[in-house]
Scaffold this motif. Structure first.
Motif: not given
Length: 65
Positions: A44-46, A51-55
């Motif tokens: 879940t953390i990864f 997703i955060f880095l992609f956004m």
């Protein structure tokens, strides 16, 4: 050359000792079923981090334009 060989031997021995401790811990977690919780939390953390880095990358590209 002797220093490098000594360092590699030390690294292998310490890695083997660490792996033995890790296996005992994993066996205990696996037997109680908690290893699946640990794997799920790490996954879940990864995923959230990905997703955060992609956004964030998309936002930075928009700002660059």
């Amino acid at each position: 050359m002797k220093k490098i060989t000594t360092f590699l031997v030390f690294l292998i021995i310490s890695n083997y000792t660490f792996a033995q401790n890790q296996i005992e811990m994993a066996t205990g977690l696996r037997s109680s079923g908690k290893i699946y919780v640990v794997v799920l939390v790490l996954l879940t953390i990864f995923v959230v981090l990905g997703i955060f880095l992609f956004m964030l990358d998309r936002r930075i590209k928009k700002l660059e334009k």
